[in-house]
Design a protein around this motif. Structure first.
Motif, PDB file in Angstrom:
ATOM      1  N   ALA A  17      35.604  30.814   4.953  1.00  0.00           N
ATOM      2  CA  ALA A  17      35.786  30.038   3.614  1.00  0.00           C
ATOM      3  C   ALA A  17      37.167  29.492   3.353  1.00  0.00           C
ATOM      4  N   CYS A  18      38.052  30.453   3.781  1.00  0.00           N
ATOM      5  CA  CYS A  18      39.559  29.984   3.418  1.00  0.00           C
ATOM      6  C   CYS A  18      40.070  29.154   4.353  1.00  0.00           C
ATOM      7  N   LEU A  19      39.424  28.896   5.706  1.00  0.00           N
ATOM      8  CA  LEU A  19      39.767  27.989   6.926  1.00  0.00           C
ATOM      9  C   LEU A  19      38.995  26.786   6.591  1.00  0.00           C
ATOM     10  N   GLY A 101      69.284  33.317  -0.594  1.00  0.00           N
ATOM     11  CA  GLY A 101      69.279  32.333  -1.575  1.00  0.00           C
ATOM     12  C   GLY A 101      68.334  32.804  -2.665  1.00  0.00           C
ATOM     13  N   ASN A 102      67.707  31.719  -3.047  1.00  0.00           N
ATOM     14  CA  ASN A 102      66.570  31.823  -4.133  1.00  0.00           C
ATOM     15  C   ASN A 102      65.329  30.900  -3.624  1.00  0.00           C
ATOM     16  N   ALA A 103      64.871  31.156  -2.368  1.00  0.00           N
ATOM     17  CA  ALA A 103      63.937  30.320  -1.793  1.00  0.00           C
ATOM     18  C   ALA A 103      62.654  31.291  -1.390  1.00  0.00           C
ATOM     19  N   ALA A 104      62.168  32.216  -2.167  1.00  0.00           N
ATOM     20  CA  ALA A 104      60.923  32.686  -1.711  1.00  0.00           C
ATOM     21  C   ALA A 104      59.815  31.993  -1.640  1.00  0.00           C
ATOM     22  N   PHE A 105      59.004  31.896  -0.917  1.00  0.00           N
ATOM     23  CA  PHE A 105      57.689  30.876  -0.821  1.00  0.00           C
ATOM     24  C   PHE A 105      56.883  31.253  -2.021  1.00  0.00           C
ATOM     25  N   SER A 106      56.227  30.216  -2.477  1.00  0.00           N
ATOM     26  CA  SER A 106      55.184  30.441  -3.625  1.00  0.00           C
ATOM     27  C   SER A 106      53.990  30.718  -2.819  1.00  0.00           C
ATOM     28  N   VAL A 107      53.288  31.263  -3.814  1.00  0.00           N
ATOM     29  CA  VAL A 107      51.807  32.031  -3.288  1.00  0.00           C
ATOM     30  C   VAL A 107      51.100  30.926  -2.436  1.00  0.00           C
ATOM     31  N   PRO A 108      50.899  29.894  -2.753  1.00  0.00           N
ATOM     32  CA  PRO A 108      50.118  28.552  -1.820  1.00  0.00           C
ATOM     33  C   PRO A 108      50.670  28.720  -0.659  1.00  0.00           C
ATOM     34  N   THR A 109      51.963  28.538  -0.622  1.00  0.00           N
ATOM     35  CA  THR A 109      52.681  28.346   0.566  1.00  0.00           C
ATOM     36  C   THR A 109      52.432  29.558   1.598  1.00  0.00           C
ATOM     37  N   VAL A 110      52.508  30.810   1.079  1.00  0.00           N
ATOM     38  CA  VAL A 110      52.270  31.989   2.006  1.00  0.00           C
ATOM     39  C   VAL A 110      50.809  32.019   2.393  1.00  0.00           C
ATOM     40  N   LYS A 111      49.940  31.503   1.532  1.00  0.00           N
ATOM     41  CA  LYS A 111      48.577  31.423   2.017  1.00  0.00           C
ATOM     42  C   LYS A 111      48.423  30.456   3.201  1.00  0.00           C
ATOM     43  N   ILE A 113      50.553  29.640   5.480  1.00  0.00           N
ATOM     44  CA  ILE A 113      51.269  30.372   6.669  1.00  0.00           C
ATOM     45  C   ILE A 113      50.043  31.294   6.860  1.00  0.00           C
ATOM     46  N   LEU A 114      49.444  31.957   6.170  1.00  0.00           N
ATOM     47  CA  LEU A 114      48.531  33.153   6.540  1.00  0.00           C
ATOM     48  C   LEU A 114      47.387  32.359   7.449  1.00  0.00           C
ATOM     49  N   ARG A 115      47.115  31.431   6.999  1.00  0.00           N
ATOM     50  CA  ARG A 115      45.930  30.454   7.677  1.00  0.00           C
ATOM     51  C   ARG A 115      46.459  29.994   8.992  1.00  0.00           C
ATOM     52  N   ARG A 116      47.578  29.449   9.018  1.00  0.00           N
ATOM     53  CA  ARG A 116      48.168  29.137  10.353  1.00  0.00           C
ATOM     54  C   ARG A 116      48.088  30.139  11.277  1.00  0.00           C
ATOM     55  N   ILE A 117      48.791  31.182  10.974  1.00  0.00           N
ATOM     56  CA  ILE A 117      48.881  32.527  11.926  1.00  0.00           C
ATOM     57  C   ILE A 117      47.713  33.061  12.359  1.00  0.00           C
ATOM     58  N   ALA A 118      46.571  32.964  11.400  1.00  0.00           N
ATOM     59  CA  ALA A 118      45.187  33.492  11.598  1.00  0.00           C
ATOM     60  C   ALA A 118      44.543  32.698  12.735  1.00  0.00           C
ATOM     61  N   LEU A 119      44.715  31.316  12.967  1.00  0.00           N
ATOM     62  CA  LEU A 119      44.419  30.512  13.954  1.00  0.00           C
ATOM     63  C   LEU A 119      45.233  30.396  15.248  1.00  0.00           C
ATOM     64  N   MET A 120      46.216  31.194  15.195  1.00  0.00           N
ATOM     65  CA  MET A 120      46.976  31.734  16.396  1.00  0.00           C
ATOM     66  C   MET A 120      46.648  32.802  16.735  1.00  0.00           C
ATOM     67  N   GLY A 121      45.783  33.667  16.096  1.00  0.00           N
ATOM     68  CA  GLY A 121      45.007  35.053  16.604  1.00  0.00           C
ATOM     69  C   GLY A 121      46.407  36.150  16.344  1.00  0.00           C
ATOM     70  N   LEU A 122      47.160  35.803  15.556  1.00  0.00           N
ATOM     71  CA  LEU A 122      48.005  36.858  15.241  1.00  0.00           C
ATOM     72  C   LEU A 122      47.504  37.809  13.882  1.00  0.00           C
ATOM     73  N   ASN A 123      47.934  39.240  14.139  1.00  0.00           N
ATOM     74  CA  ASN A 123      47.215  40.045  13.080  1.00  0.00           C
ATOM     75  C   ASN A 123      48.395  40.819  12.142  1.00  0.00           C
ATOM     76  N   ARG A 154      49.164  41.716  -4.501  1.00  0.00           N
ATOM     77  CA  ARG A 154      47.774  42.254  -4.130  1.00  0.00           C
ATOM     78  C   ARG A 154      46.817  41.048  -3.648  1.00  0.00           C
ATOM     79  N   GLU A 155      47.321  39.874  -4.389  1.00  0.00           N
ATOM     80  CA  GLU A 155      46.283  38.706  -4.025  1.00  0.00           C
ATOM     81  C   GLU A 155      46.678  38.234  -2.607  1.00  0.00           C
ATOM     82  N   LEU A 156      47.802  38.147  -2.245  1.00  0.00           N
ATOM     83  CA  LEU A 156      48.245  37.720  -0.961  1.00  0.00           C
ATOM     84  C   LEU A 156      47.668  38.737   0.281  1.00  0.00           C
TER      85      LEU A 156
END
Length: 204
Positions: A17-19, A101-111, A113-123, A154-156
């Motif tokens: 569903a995420c992908l 600096g002051n550049a932490a990724f937003s929650v949607p941006t981290v999500k 990235i997680l979808r991208r690395i899932a498609l790369m097969g990274l764990n 926790r959400e991430l």
């Protein structure tokens, strides 16, 4: 692209569903049918003949890698193909620094990235944090800086788990905390530079 998944999919539905939007797939009948086989220790494999395919995987992240490969080849117009990969690492993934600096990724941006690395097969996904997370009863910890709440962490973590990824917050504890010393609230627990005073009750 309509896809129906059969077989060992109970642990995969949340990640699919995420992908689905990124991959352009819709779940339902009348399109491609993919039989999913979970086999511990097996190589990642995906094969298609016409509108019928099979994915065999060991780790959850390997399934999403195989799914991405399947969609890629189907969109390229391939009618029949077989792909096999042998994963060589038990733990593999990036670390991102959220504290410079002051550049932490937003929650949607981290999500994303997680979808991208899932498609790369990274764990594995490491989130490096110095003072970029909120601490209960410590309003000046990460004050005026981008930071994650416990709920966001926790959400991430839940989102990563759905994709077969272990998210590891890399939390600095006694050093690399120079930013908090911008505030006099922490003057009493400063040892030297960016280091907290060890063996101090106030520090802990």
């Amino acid at each position: 692209m309509i896809m129906q998944f059969l077989g060992d999919i109970a642990d995969l539905t949340a990640g699919i569903a995420c992908l689905s939007e990124d991959l352009g797939i819709t779940l339902g009948e009348g399109g491609y049918t993919i039989t999913v086989i979970h086999r511990p220790g097996a190589d990642l494999s995906v094969s298609f003949a016409g509108e019928t395919g099979t994915i065999t995987y060991s780790e959850k992240c390997h399934f999403f890698r195989a799914l991405g490969l399947a969609v890629e080849h189907l969109l390229a117009g391939e009618q029949e193909f077989t792909l096999t990969e042998h994963p060589n690492f038990r733990m593999n993934g990036p670390m991102f620094d959220m504290s410079q600096g002051n550049a932490a990724f937003s929650v949607p941006t981290v999500k994303y990235i997680l979808r991208r690395i899932a498609l790369m097969g990274l764990n594995t996904f490491m989130l490096y944090c110095e003072d970029s997370f909120a601490v209960e009863n410590q309003p000046y910890f990460g004050y005026m800086r981008a930071r994650y709440t416990e709920g966001e962490m926790r959400e991430l973590d839940d989102y990563a788990d759905a994709l077969g990824i272990e998210m590891i917050p890399c939390i600095q504890t006694l050093a690399h905390l120079n930013a908090i010393f911008n505030w006099s609230a922490y003057a009493a627990v400063r040892d030297n530079g960016d280091i907290l005073l060890a063996d101090s009750d106030a520090t802990y």
